[in-house]
Enzyme design. Structure first.
Site, PDB file in Angstrom:
ATOM      1  N   ARG A  48       1.227  -1.454   0.322  1.00  0.00           N
ATOM      2  CA  ARG A  48      -0.052   0.335   0.435  1.00  0.00           C
ATOM      3  C   ARG A  48       0.765   1.174   0.284  1.00  0.00           C
ATOM      4  O   ARG A  48      -0.108   2.189  -0.163  1.00  0.00           O
ATOM      5  CB  ARG A  48      -0.967  -0.005   1.274  1.00  0.00           C
ATOM      6  CG  ARG A  48      -1.353  -1.620   0.936  1.00  0.00           C
ATOM      7  CD  ARG A  48      -2.707  -1.481   0.404  1.00  0.00           C
ATOM      8  NE  ARG A  48      -3.359  -2.438   0.122  1.00  0.00           N
ATOM      9  CZ  ARG A  48      -4.200  -3.579  -0.730  1.00  0.00           C
ATOM     10  NH1 ARG A  48      -3.902  -3.257  -1.807  1.00  0.00           N
ATOM     11  NH2 ARG A  48      -5.275  -4.473  -0.548  1.00  0.00           N
ATOM     12  N   HIS A  94      -2.893 -11.770 -12.831  1.00  0.00           N
ATOM     13  CA  HIS A  94      -4.245 -11.667 -12.723  1.00  0.00           C
ATOM     14  C   HIS A  94      -5.027 -12.695 -13.183  1.00  0.00           C
ATOM     15  O   HIS A  94      -5.589 -11.552 -13.936  1.00  0.00           O
ATOM     16  CB  HIS A  94      -4.361 -10.804 -11.314  1.00  0.00           C
ATOM     17  CG  HIS A  94      -5.523 -10.753 -10.689  1.00  0.00           C
ATOM     18  ND1 HIS A  94      -5.475 -10.281  -9.269  1.00  0.00           N
ATOM     19  CD2 HIS A  94      -6.499 -11.168 -10.981  1.00  0.00           C
ATOM     20  CE1 HIS A  94      -6.855 -10.970  -9.020  1.00  0.00           C
ATOM     21  NE2 HIS A  94      -7.762 -11.185  -9.758  1.00  0.00           N
ATOM     22  N   HIS A 150      -1.566 -17.049  -7.477  1.00  0.00           N
ATOM     23  CA  HIS A 150      -3.554 -17.198  -6.549  1.00  0.00           C
ATOM     24  C   HIS A 150      -3.958 -17.892  -7.430  1.00  0.00           C
ATOM     25  O   HIS A 150      -5.472 -17.511  -7.652  1.00  0.00           O
ATOM     26  CB  HIS A 150      -4.311 -16.064  -6.373  1.00  0.00           C
ATOM     27  CG  HIS A 150      -4.048 -14.734  -6.896  1.00  0.00           C
ATOM     28  ND1 HIS A 150      -4.585 -14.705  -8.038  1.00  0.00           N
ATOM     29  CD2 HIS A 150      -3.822 -13.115  -6.307  1.00  0.00           C
ATOM     30  CE1 HIS A 150      -4.538 -13.095  -8.426  1.00  0.00           C
ATOM     31  NE2 HIS A 150      -4.325 -12.800  -7.335  1.00  0.00           N
ATOM     32  N   ASP A 175      -0.722 -12.837  -1.429  1.00  0.00           N
ATOM     33  CA  ASP A 175      -1.222 -11.501  -1.411  1.00  0.00           C
ATOM     34  C   ASP A 175      -1.841 -11.012  -0.622  1.00  0.00           C
ATOM     35  O   ASP A 175      -2.993 -10.792  -0.380  1.00  0.00           O
ATOM     36  CB  ASP A 175      -2.960 -12.883  -2.156  1.00  0.00           C
ATOM     37  CG  ASP A 175      -3.267 -11.458  -3.294  1.00  0.00           C
ATOM     38  OD1 ASP A 175      -3.106 -10.310  -2.973  1.00  0.00           O
ATOM     39  OD2 ASP A 175      -4.660 -12.032  -3.902  1.00  0.00           O
TER      40      ASP A 175
END
Ligand code: DOR
Length: 440
Positions: A66, A180, A234, A305
């Site tokens: 972040r 992704h 993922h 993740d």
């Protein structure tokens, strides 16, 4: 001043063969010696690890910390402290910050920030956009290219097949493209189909298994055609495991998260939007297929993740609740508990969480408890069960979907570059990790 550190009488998880009880000498940031009854003379510090297990530090190949831009959820310092507590000695961080990491300047900014505050080692992805191909071609020091094929807004969404193809066709084929894989068009269509439903369980129906399969298949086709290194992030469905079972070139790899292995759609009833993530949780049959994929080597590694959001943000009604959950503090105990339950072996946990990430991203000298390797290590207690407690978490978001789970394998001691960064429940904030290097 001797700087040597000797860890004695630990159960050592060495690369080959069964673990055995012995000593490890660390010198100048490296593993200098492994053996039995190593001499104590000249050693600055000795730690008796009797009854505990020493393994390589975890390399987490997918986190979201972040910074810059959304530091109220996490920052590089708190994220790295959480890593130290969780036995994660190196992390690879994603580009969906604000500003996004889509050019050399933004990447260098993150590297400089990390150098000033991270207590573990770090690497960063560069994100693909519709028009930054030149940056992707010339960037230096990134661990890979991240492509959001779906479930993303703004510049980081790359859902145009032509743009996608050019990235595979015109970047260094040995530079990892990490995708992704969720198909944006299908998600949009299904969002309209389920409009009006606000229960969070609908998330798994909107971003369904087919959406994941379509995108993974597209990425796999491109990687095959252009012989381009591809890592599918993922992975969440049995359908994708089967896709890769049928066809998985040597230059393609895939990962799975502990939450996709251990939580299912049944958990929405208990945890609501806390377990909302992208790609979403699946049903029990998918979980079994993911475990099977790991066992067969179709899935290569585990990533957390780690995607922190505040409880206040998570409390918004669906679809305004953000997707993602924290994970770096719980991943290793979760997997070591799975090993204790007989779902996998201790050796497999080390392969999936330490050795494989180093190999897949070309990180030299890490991921193995072996002489000459970097002294990034974690000593864990595999005997004493302890619950996940909110008040002990170091992630800034301050919660975990696994609160209350009784786990073994909690880190007692985490070592980065030969320095003790976590011990007796405390992080040493003065330790600094290093920028990882990536060989292509
Ligand atoms: O659930 C998710 N949250 N999946 C992602 O890929 C992004 C992440 C985030 O950044 O919050």
């Amino acid at each position: 001043m001797p700087s040597d550190l000797l860890i004695r009488n630990a159960e050592l998880v060495v690369p080959e063969g069964d673990p055995w009880v012995g000593d490890v000498l660390l010198r100048d940031g490296r593993i200098a010696q492994i053996g039995q009854h190593l001499p104590l003379e000249g050693v600055a510090r000795v730690i008796d690890a009797e009854g505990h297990t020493l393994m390589p530090g975890v390399i987490d190949p997918q986190v979201h910390f972040r910074e810059p831009g959304r530091e109220h959820k996490e920052d590089l310092q708190t994220g790295s402290w959480a890593c130290a507590r969780g036995g994660v000695t190196s992390f690879l961080e994603m580009p969906n910050t604000d500003p996004p990491t889509i050019d050399q300047r933004a990447l260098d900014d993150k590297l400089a920030r990390a150098a000033s505050k991270c207590v573990v080692n770090y690497g960063f992805f560069i994100g693909a956009t519709a028009d930054n191909l030149k940056e992707l071609q010339r960037v230096q020091g990134a661990c890979g290219i991240k492509i959001f094929m779906g479930s993303q807004h703004g510049p980081l969404l790359v859902d145009d097949p032509l743009v996608l193809e050019r990235i595979f066709a015109e970047t260094d084929p040995n530079f990892v493209i990490a995708v992704h894989a969720e198909d944006h068009a299908r998600i949009q269509a299904r969002r309209a189909l389920f409009a009006g439903r606000t229960d969070v369980a609908v998330h798994s129906l909107i971003q369904d298994e087919e959406a994941a399969l379509i995108a993974s298949r597209r990425a796999l086709d491109l990687a095959t055609r252009y012989r381009h290194r591809l890592h599918i992030l993922h992975l969440s469905t049995g359908l994708e495991v089967e896709l890769l079972r049928q066809h998985k070139p040597a230059w393609v790899s895939a990962e799975v998260t502990p939450q996709h292995l251990l939580l299912s759609t049944a958990d929405y009833a208990r945890l609501g939007s806390l377990v909302q993530m992208n790609p979403p949780l699946r049903d029990a049959a998918n979980l079994a297929q993911l475990w099977q994929g790991l066992q067969e080597g179709i899935l290569d590694c585990i990533a957390t993740d780690h995607a922190p959001h505040t409880l206040q943000e998570k409390a918004q009604p669906y679809p305004h609740s953000p997707s993602g959950m924290p994970g770096v503090e719980t991943a290793l105990p979760l997997m070591l508990t799975a090993a204790q339950q007989g779902r996998c072996s201790l050796h497999q946990v080390v392969q999936w969480m330490c050795e494989a990430p180093a190999r897949l991203y070309g990180i030299p000298n890490k991921g193995r408890l072996q002489v000459g390797y970097d002294a990034d290590l974690v000593l864990v207690d595999r005997r004493t069960p302890k619950p996940v407690r909110r008040e002990e978490l170091l992630t800034k978001c301050g919660w975990s979907p696994f609160e209350g789970w009784e786990l073994v394998g909690w880190p007692l001691l985490t070592i980065v570059g030969g320095q003790i960064v976590f011990q007796n429940g405390q992080v040493d904030p003065s330790v600094r990790g290093q920028a990882l290097t990536f060989l292509r």
